[in-house]
Design an enzyme around this catalytic site. Structure first.
Site, PDB file in Angstrom:
ATOM      1  N   ASP A 229       0.848  -1.188   0.000  1.00 13.47           N
ATOM      2  CA  ASP A 229       0.000   0.000   0.000  1.00 13.47           C
ATOM      3  C   ASP A 229       0.888   1.243   0.000  1.00 13.47           C
ATOM      4  OD1 ASP A 229      -3.194   0.409   0.601  1.00 13.47           O
ATOM      5  OD2 ASP A 229      -2.001   2.149   1.211  1.00 13.47           O
ATOM      6  N   ASP A 278      -7.178  -4.745  -5.109  1.00 14.51           N
ATOM      7  CA  ASP A 278      -8.310  -4.048  -4.497  1.00 14.51           C
ATOM      8  C   ASP A 278      -8.023  -2.552  -4.505  1.00 14.51           C
ATOM      9  OD1 ASP A 278     -10.586  -3.367  -3.108  1.00 14.51           O
ATOM     10  OD2 ASP A 278      -9.775  -3.900  -1.143  1.00 14.51           O
ATOM     11  N   CYS A 318     -14.272  -0.401  -7.558  1.00 12.16           N
ATOM     12  CA  CYS A 318     -15.280   0.135  -6.636  1.00 12.16           C
ATOM     13  C   CYS A 318     -15.855   1.457  -7.145  1.00 12.16           C
ATOM     14  CB  CYS A 318     -14.683   0.325  -5.245  1.00 12.16           C
ATOM     15  SG  CYS A 318     -13.289   1.468  -5.174  1.00 12.16           S
TER      16      CYS A 318
END
Length: 377
Positions: A229, A278, A318
Site C-alpha cells: 500500500d 483491491d 469500486c
C-alpha cells in the site's frame, strides 16, 4: 399544520406541462406521496417539493413523527451516502465498539444529533447498543459544495482505536484518522471468498489498506503473504493487525506504489499462486473514465504476468462509473495483451448491507472477479 395535510389528495397541485415534460407541480405531488424524499427542515417551514404550505406555520409533532418513520424506512432501503455507520455491539461475526457517522449532505447540528439518536434507537431494536459516535464529515467532495470538512465526537469521548472481528480476523480500526470511516465492510464476503484459494499459497495483496485481504489469506493457511500500500499509516496498521492475529511471521507489509512495484517484481521473476487487486476508485466522474480504463488495464495486465500458470487473480473495481461491462471488457483486453486465458471462478458484488437499487445506478459500484489464469499454449 394538521397531520392530514400530508394527504396527497389535499396537496395535489394543478397539473401543468412544459414542453411535454412533467413540471415541478407534479414532482411536488410525488414528494407528498413519499415524504421521506421531500426536504425536512425540523421546526422550520414544511415543504413538499417546491410548494410551500402555509408559510411560517410550524410542523406539528404528528407530521414530524410520520416523516421520521418514513425517512428511517427509506434510509434502510437506500444507504445512499447520507449516513454511513460502523455499528456498536455484535453483528454476526463482527464486533464493533463505536459508531462512525459520515454526512455527505448539508445538515444543521440539531438534525445530525436527531438522526444519530434515531439510529441508536433502531440499532438497539436489533440488540446493538451504541456507546460512542464519531463524525467523519471530512470528505474533500464537501468543499465542492461549499461545505466545511468536519470530524469529531457526537457523544462522550472514547478510544478511537477500536478492535473488531470479521470472518474470524481481528482488526484495529482507526475511526478518527483512518481512510473514510476506517474500515470497508462492503468487501466482507469477497474477503471470505479468497480464503479457499490460499492454503499453502504464496499471495500478493495489492492496495492492501490495513491488510484485510492479506490477513484473510494468512488466516486461511497461506505460507507467505505480501501486502502493498502507498499509505505509511495503512501499512503500520496492517502490521499491527498481523501481530494481533499471530501471523506476523507469514504476513509482511511494504509501503510502495503498486504501479511502480509490479514491473519490478516482474523483472525479478517473481511468481505468486494468488494475486489480489483491491484498488481505490480510479474514476469518480464520467470525465475521467478513459484514464481509469488505462489504469485498470495496466494493473491487471501486470498482475496476470505475476500469477503462476494455473494460479488465481482476484480483481475488483469500486467505481460505479466503471460499469460491469466496461470492467469486464478491460480485464479481457489485459488478458489478450499478455496471452493469458481466464477461467472465471466467481463474480461477486458488495455485501448485502450495501444494497443495489435498480432505481439508483450509483448504488451498484463494486465488481469483484476471481479468475484462474492459464498461459496460452
Amino acid at each position: 399544520l394538521p397531520a392530514e395535510a400530508a394527504d396527497p389528495e389535499r396537496l395535489r397541485p394543478p397539473v401543468q406541462r412544459r414542453g411535454g415534460g412533467i413540471c415541478a407541480a407534479r414532482r411536488a405531488e410525488r414528494h407528498a406521496r413519499h415524504p421521506a424524499r421531500a426536504p425536512f427542515q425540523g421546526e422550520q417551514h414544511a415543504r413538499a417539493g417546491g410548494v410551500r404550505r402555509r408559510p411560517r406555520a410550524a410542523v406539528c409533532g404528528t407530521f414530524r413523527a410520520a416523516r421520521r418513520r418514513a425517512a428511517r424506512h427509506h434510509e434502510r432501503g437506500t444507504s445512499m451516502q447520507k449516513v454511513t455507520v460502523l455499528c456498536v455491539g455484535k453483528l454476526k461475526e463482527a464486533f464493533y465498539a463505536a459508531a462512525v457517522a459520515e454526512y455527505q449532505k448539508r445538515l444543521q447540528r440539531h438534525c445530525k444529533l436527531e438522526i444519530v439518536e434515531l439510529l441508536k434507537e433502531e440499532l438497539l431494536k436489533d440488540g446493538i447498543r451504541i456507546r460512542g459516535v464519531y463524525e467523519r464529515s471530512d470528505a474533500k467532495v464537501r468543499l465542492n459544495e461549499g461545505m466545511e470538512r468536519v470530524k469529531g465526537f457526537l457523544s462522550e469521548e472514547f478510544d478511537t482505536n477500536v478492535e473488531i472481528v470479521e470472518n474470524g480476523v481481528k482488526y484495529l480500526v482507526d475511526v478518527r484518522d483512518g481512510q473514510k470511516t476506517g474500515f470497508f465492510l462492503d468487501q466482507k464476503y469477497n474477503r471470505l471468498a479468497i480464503q479457499k484459494l490460499c492454503k499453502d499459497a504464496r499471495v500478493l495483496d495489492c492496495f492492501t489498506h490495513t491488510g484485510s485481504f492479506a490477513l484473510n489469506a494468512a488466516i486461511a493457511g497461506a505460507k507467505e503473504v505480501t501486502g502493498v500500500d502507498a499509505s505509511e499509516l495503512a501499512v503500520e496498521q496492517a502490521a499491527k493487525n498481523a501481530a494481533l492475529n499471530g501471523v506476523q511471521d507469514r504476513a509482511k507489509f511494504i509501503c510502495r506504489d503498486v504501479f511502480e512495484l509490479l514491473p519490478e517484481l516482474e523483472k525479478q521473476g517473481e511468481k505468486y499462486d494468488v494475486v489480489i487487486l483491491d484498488p481505490p476508485a480510479f474514476t469518480k466522474s464520467r470525465n475521467s473514465v478513459k484514464n481509469a480504463i488505462k489504469g485498470y488495464r495496466e494493473i491487471n495486465l501486470r498482475a496476470m504476468k505475476l500469477v503462476k500458470d494455473g494460479g488465481f487473480l482476484a480483481t475488483c473495481s469500486c467505481s460505479h462509473f466503471m460499469t460491469y461491462e466496461l470492467f469486464t471488457e478491460t480485464i479481457g483486453q489485459a488478458a489478450r495483451n499478455v496471452h493469458k486465458r481466464l477461467r472465471q471462478v466467481e463474480f461477486r458484488t458488495q455485501a448485502p448491507d450495501h444494497p443495489i437499487l435498480w432505481a439508483a445506478d450509483e448504488s451498484y459500484y463494486l465488481k469483484f472477479y476471481i479468475f484462474q489464469v492459464v498461459d496460452e499454449k
